[in-house]
Write a protein that holds these residues in place. Structure first.
Motif, PDB file in Angstrom:
ATOM      1  N   UNK A   1       0.823  -1.205   0.000  1.00 51.29           N
ATOM      2  CA  UNK A   1       0.000   0.000   0.000  1.00 51.29           C
ATOM      3  C   UNK A   1       0.862   1.261   0.000  1.00 51.29           C
ATOM      4  N   UNK A   2       1.904   1.251   0.762  1.00 50.12           N
ATOM      5  CA  UNK A   2       2.822   2.397   0.808  1.00 50.12           C
ATOM      6  C   UNK A   2       3.517   2.551  -0.536  1.00 50.12           C
ATOM      7  N   UNK A   3       3.942   1.445  -1.101  1.00 55.60           N
ATOM      8  CA  UNK A   3       4.600   1.473  -2.404  1.00 55.60           C
ATOM      9  C   UNK A   3       3.658   2.026  -3.480  1.00 55.60           C
ATOM     10  N   UNK A   4       2.396   1.573  -3.493  1.00 53.97           N
ATOM     11  CA  UNK A   4       1.428   2.059  -4.474  1.00 53.97           C
ATOM     12  C   UNK A   4       1.161   3.548  -4.279  1.00 53.97           C
ATOM     13  N   UNK A   5       1.095   4.004  -3.042  1.00 50.19           N
ATOM     14  CA  UNK A   5       0.868   5.421  -2.775  1.00 50.19           C
ATOM     15  C   UNK A   5       2.046   6.254  -3.265  1.00 50.19           C
ATOM     16  N   UNK A   6       3.271   5.776  -3.058  1.00 45.06           N
ATOM     17  CA  UNK A   6       4.448   6.510  -3.522  1.00 45.06           C
ATOM     18  C   UNK A   6       4.505   6.583  -5.039  1.00 45.06           C
ATOM     19  N   UNK A   7       4.180   5.489  -5.694  1.00 43.61           N
ATOM     20  CA  UNK A   7       4.189   5.472  -7.161  1.00 43.61           C
ATOM     21  C   UNK A   7       3.110   6.390  -7.703  1.00 43.61           C
TER      22      UNK A   7
ATOM     23  N   UNK B   1       1.873   9.024  -6.266  1.00 41.15           N
ATOM     24  CA  UNK B   1       2.195  10.413  -5.950  1.00 41.15           C
ATOM     25  C   UNK B   1       3.186  11.004  -6.946  1.00 41.15           C
ATOM     26  N   UNK B   2       4.009  10.175  -7.547  1.00 39.02           N
ATOM     27  CA  UNK B   2       5.011  10.673  -8.482  1.00 39.02           C
ATOM     28  C   UNK B   2       4.401  11.182  -9.781  1.00 39.02           C
ATOM     29  N   UNK B   3       3.380  10.503 -10.279  1.00 39.71           N
ATOM     30  CA  UNK B   3       2.855  10.813 -11.604  1.00 39.71           C
ATOM     31  C   UNK B   3       1.326  10.793 -11.533  1.00 39.71           C
ATOM     32  N   UNK B   4       0.678  11.952 -11.544  1.00 35.21           N
ATOM     33  CA  UNK B   4      -0.787  11.942 -11.457  1.00 35.21           C
ATOM     34  C   UNK B   4      -1.412  11.336 -12.720  1.00 35.21           C
ATOM     35  N   UNK B   5      -2.550  10.695 -12.547  1.00 32.51           N
ATOM     36  CA  UNK B   5      -3.224  10.055 -13.673  1.00 32.51           C
ATOM     37  C   UNK B   5      -4.042  11.089 -14.440  1.00 32.51           C
ATOM     38  N   UNK B   6      -3.734  11.225 -15.704  1.00 33.79           N
ATOM     39  CA  UNK B   6      -4.471  12.118 -16.599  1.00 33.79           C
ATOM     40  C   UNK B   6      -4.828  11.342 -17.851  1.00 33.79           C
ATOM     41  N   UNK B   7      -5.790  11.832 -18.643  1.00 33.98           N
ATOM     42  CA  UNK B   7      -6.146  11.117 -19.879  1.00 33.98           C
ATOM     43  C   UNK B   7      -4.978  10.979 -20.857  1.00 33.98           C
ATOM     44  N   UNK B   8      -3.993  11.850 -20.755  1.00 36.56           N
ATOM     45  CA  UNK B   8      -2.851  11.769 -21.676  1.00 36.56           C
ATOM     46  C   UNK B   8      -1.910  10.614 -21.347  1.00 36.56           C
ATOM     47  N   UNK B   9      -1.785  10.249 -20.057  1.00 35.30           N
ATOM     48  CA  UNK B   9      -0.833   9.201 -19.711  1.00 35.30           C
ATOM     49  C   UNK B   9      -1.482   7.885 -19.288  1.00 35.30           C
ATOM     50  N   UNK B  10      -2.784   7.772 -19.414  1.00 32.60           N
ATOM     51  CA  UNK B  10      -3.478   6.523 -19.111  1.00 32.60           C
ATOM     52  C   UNK B  10      -4.003   5.946 -20.419  1.00 32.60           C
ATOM     53  N   UNK B  11      -3.545   4.776 -20.757  1.00 37.81           N
ATOM     54  CA  UNK B  11      -3.951   4.115 -22.006  1.00 37.81           C
ATOM     55  C   UNK B  11      -4.290   2.654 -21.704  1.00 37.81           C
TER      56      UNK B  11
END
Length: 63
Positions: free
Chosen positions: A4-10, A12-22
């Motif tokens: 859970x901590x690892x997923x939260x850190x990952x 936090x680094x890169x927010x999910x936007x329509x441009x980077x979610x495919x």
């Protein structure tokens, strides 16, 4: 560090936007597997439904 901590850190680094979610390859393979399974289920269903319409041995087919 748990997952859970690892997923939260990952996250936090890169927010999910329509441009980077495919959609990925895993989704495509899953959909294709479902299509193949549906084809074989439909084929089996049609085979059994045709068999169910045939008359029993010794039965008059005109009844």
């Amino acid at each position: 560090m748990n997952s859970y901590v690892f997923a939260a850190l990952v996250a936090a680094e890169k927010p999910l936007t329509p441009e980077n979610v495919r959609p990925g390859w895993i989704a495509m393979v899953t959909v294709l597997a479902l299509v193949v399974a549906t084809y074989f289920l439909a084929r089996s269903f049609l085979k059994h439904s045709r068999k169910a319409q045939e008359p029993w041995e010794g039965e008059d087919p005109t009844d």
